[in-house]
Design an enzyme around this catalytic site. Structure first.
Site, PDB file in Angstrom:
ATOM      1  N   HIS A 123      19.043   3.405  65.944  1.00  0.00           N
ATOM      2  CA  HIS A 123      19.467   3.558  64.555  1.00  0.00           C
ATOM      3  C   HIS A 123      18.360   3.134  63.588  1.00  0.00           C
ATOM      4  O   HIS A 123      17.926   2.000  63.582  1.00  0.00           O
ATOM      5  CB  HIS A 123      20.728   2.732  64.321  1.00  0.00           C
ATOM      6  N   SER A 174      21.151   4.975  57.303  1.00  0.00           N
ATOM      7  CA  SER A 174      22.569   4.997  57.630  1.00  0.00           C
ATOM      8  C   SER A 174      23.345   5.538  56.423  1.00  0.00           C
ATOM      9  O   SER A 174      22.987   6.587  55.888  1.00  0.00           O
ATOM     10  CB  SER A 174      23.022   3.586  58.032  1.00  0.00           C
ATOM     11  N   ASP A 226      20.225   7.287  68.949  1.00  0.00           N
ATOM     12  CA  ASP A 226      21.210   6.869  67.948  1.00  0.00           C
ATOM     13  C   ASP A 226      22.415   7.799  67.966  1.00  0.00           C
ATOM     14  O   ASP A 226      22.278   9.000  67.718  1.00  0.00           O
ATOM     15  CB  ASP A 226      20.556   6.884  66.564  1.00  0.00           C
TER      16      ASP A 226
END
EC number: 3.4.16.2
Length: 496
Positions: A455, A179, A430
Site C-alpha cells: 500500500h 489511499s 496491495d
C-alpha cells in the site's frame, strides 16, 4: 467474512452512538492510517509550521455563516520563490501530523522540485472538527462530512496560501495523496484543474464502487499475496475457518481455543464470528503492509511479513488443533513481533481514534465499496455483498442510508478520459490495486505499477532495501511532476 456482512467496532468509551458497523476490508482503508498514537513522531522529526485557516462549514449553501479552523502544516526549507512549486498533500481520514511524518517521498523530493510542502487536514479528522466535541453527535452535525466539502476546503486553502505568502501566487501546485487521500488528489485535479497542475494518486481505489470492478477482487489479491509467499500458506488459512467452527461447537473447544490463541478474554459461542472477522482483518492488514523492510506502520513488523507468517502455515493437512496452533504463531507475528504482548485482544484492531467514527459515517454515505468472497478464488469464508444489510445497519447507526452511485456520478467512474495530468500508482501486492487505475487511459492519465509494492510504498521515505520497481516508480512520478511544472512556467511565460 462476517455473517451480517459487517464487522462491529465498539468504541463504548465515546458514547452509546459510537458503536460502528463497518466491513473489515473497507475499514482497513480507514484504519490503515490510525495508529494508537496518531501524532507519534518518526525517528527523524520533520520541521514544519502548524497553522490554521478559517473554513466555512458549508461551502455549497448560503444561509449558514458557521466556520471552523482547519489545521494545516507548511515546510518551506527548500522552497524557491523563483521557479519553485507547491506540493499539496490532500489529507485523508486521520491526524495530519501523522500523515506528514509518514509521507517521506514528499520530503525526499522537496529540494529537487524547489518545493514548499503543505499538508492539509481533512475536515472531521484530527483537530479540524467543524462542531468541536459535537462533530460526531448525530447525522445533522455530520452532514458536512463529504469528499466534495473536503475538496472545497483544499481549494479555499490554496487560494489563501497564494494570497498571503509572498512569491506563492504564481507558482504551480501539485496534489499528492495516498489511499483515500490519493482518491482526493485525483478528484481534486478533476474538479479543480485550475487549482493544481497535476496530481499523484497513490494506491487510490477510485473504481472500487458499484460494479466498476468485481466485488471479490480485493480479497482475491490478499489471497494471492499469501499464496505466493509460502507453499500451502493460503490453503492453511482457508482450512482454518472450518477448524474454528468445529472446535467452537463445545464448551471445552471454546476453552481450548482461548488458550491456544492466547486470547485475553474467554471465548463464548457468540464471539466466534467476531474472532474470524478479527483474524480475516489481520490477513488483510498484512497484505497492505507487506513492505520489503522492517516497519512500524500499523504494528512493529519484520521485512516481508507475509513470508514470515507463512513459515508457520506450510502444512494444511494436520489436525484442527495443530492447524490453529500454527495460526496463532502466524497471528503472533503481526500482534507480538516485539515480544512484549502477553495476550491477544480480538478487539485490538478497533483503534480509539475519532478518525474511525468519521470514516464509518463516510462508508455509510458516499464511500460505499462492494466487497465479497466466495471461498474458491480466495482463502476466506463465502460472503456475498449485501447493500440492503449495509443500508439497514447504517440507518440504525447514523440515521442515514448510503448512496452507492453518488461517487461515480460526481467523479465519472471510468469515464474520466477528458481529464489530464494524473499519475495513478499501484503496488501489485496491495489489495486496493484491484479498484485502482492500473493501465494508462491517455498520455496524461498514466498508470505506474510497482511489482513489489504494497500500500502506497512509493509515498514512504526512501530505504536502502527498496526494490527496483519502487525506485523506478518514484523516478517516473518525479519526471511527470517536473513536466507539469515546466509546462506551467512555459505557459505563464507565453502569457506575458
Amino acid at each position: 467474512m462476517g455473517r451480517r456482512a459487517l464487522l462491529l467496532l465498539l468504541l463504548s468509551f465515546l458514547a452509546p452512538w459510537a458503536t460502528i458497523a463497518l466491513r473489515p476490508a473497507l475499514r482497513a482503508l480507514g484504519s490503515l492510517h490510525l495508529p494508537t498514537n496518531p501524532t507519534s513522531l518518526p525517528a527523524v522529526a520533520k520541521n514544519y509550521s502548524v497553522l490554521y485557516f478559517q473554513q466555512k462549514v458549508d461551502h455549497f449553501g448560503f444561509n449558514t455563516v458557521k466556520t471552523f479552523n482547519q489545521r494545516y502544516l507548511v515546510a518551506d526549507k527548500y522552497w524557491k520563490k523563483n521557479g519553485g512549486s507547491i506540493l499539496f498533500y490532500t489529507g485523508n481520514e486521520g491526524d495530519i501530523i501523522w500523515f506528514c511524518n509518514n509521507t517521506g517521498f514528499m520530503w525526499d523530493v522537496a529540494e529537487e522540485l524547489k518545493a514548499m510542502l503543505v499538508f492539509a487536514e481533512h475536515r472531521y479528522y484530527g483537530e479540524s472538527l467543524p462542531f468541536g466535541d459535537n462533530s460526531f453527535k448525530d447525522s445533522r452535525h455530520l452532514n458536512f462530512l463529504t469528499s466534495e466539502q473536503a475538496l472545497a476546503d483544499f481549494a479555499e486553502l490554496i487560494k489563501h496560501l497564494k494570497r498571503t505568502i509572498p512569491g506563492a501566487e504564481n507558482q504551480p501546485v501539485i496534489a499528492i495523496g495516498g489511499s483515500y487521500g490519493g482518491m482526493l488528489a485525483a478528484w481534486f485535479r478533476m474538479k479543480y484543474p485550475h487549482m493544481v497542475v497535476g496530481a499523484l494518486a497513490a494506491s487510490a481505489p477510485i473504481w472500487q464502487f458499484e460494479d466498476l470492478v468485481p466485488c471479490g477482487v480485493f480479497m482475491k489479491i490478499v489471497t494471492t499475496d499469501f499464496r505466493k509467499s509460502g507453499p500451502h500458506c493460503s490453503e492453511s488459512i482457508h482450512r482454518s475457518w472450518d477448524a474454528i467452527n468445529r472446535l467452537s461447537n463445545t464448551g471445552s473447544g471454546l476453552q481450548w481455543l482461548t488458550g491456544a490463541l492466547h486470547l485475553c478474554s474467554p471465548l463464548t459461542s457468540q464471539d466466534i464470528q467476531h474472532l474470524k472477522d478479527w483474524i480475516s482483518e489481520t490477513w488483510v492488514n498484512l497484505a497492505m503492509v507487506d513492505y520489503p523492510y522492517a516497519s512500524n506502520f500499523l504494528q512493529p513488523l519484520p521485512a516481508w511479513p507475509i513470508k514470515v507468517v507463512c513459515q508457520y502455515l506450510k502444512n494444511p493437512n494436520v489436525s484442527d488443533s495443530l492447524l490453529l496452533q500454527n495460526i496463532f504463531q502466524a497471528l503472533n507475528v503481526y500482534y507480538n513481533y516485539s515480544g512484549q504482548v502477553k495476550c491477544l485482544n480480538i478487539s485490538e484492531t478497533a483503534t480509539s481514534s475519532l478518525g474511525t467514527l468519521g470514516w464509518s459515517y463516510q462508508a455509510c454515505t458516499e464511500v460505499v465499496m462492494p466487497f465479497c468472497t466466495n471461498g474458491v478464488d480466495d482463502m476466506f469464508e463465502p460472503h456475498s455483498w449485501n447493500l440492503k444489510e449495509l443500508s439497514d445497519d447504517c440507518f440504525q447507526q447514523w440515521g442515514v442510508r448510503p448512496r452507492p452511485s453518488w461517487i461515480t456520478t460526481m467523479y465519472g467512474g471510468k469515464n474520466i478520459s477528458s481529464h489530464t495530468n494524473i499519475v495513478f500508482s499501484n503496488g501489485e501486492l496491495d489489495p486496493w490495486s484491484g479498484g485502482g487505475v492500473t493501465k494508462d487511459i491517455t498520455d496524461t492519465l498514466v498508470a505506474v505499477t510497482i511489482s513489489e509494492g504494497a500500500h502506497h510504498l512509493d509515498l514512504r521515505t526512501k530505504n536502502a532495501l527498496d526494490p527496483m520497481s519502487v525506485l523506478l516508480a518514484r523516478s517516473l512520478e518525479v519526471r511527470h511532476m517536473k513536466n507539469w511544472i515546466r509546462d506551467f512556467y512555459d505557459s505563464a511565460g507565453k502569457q506575458h
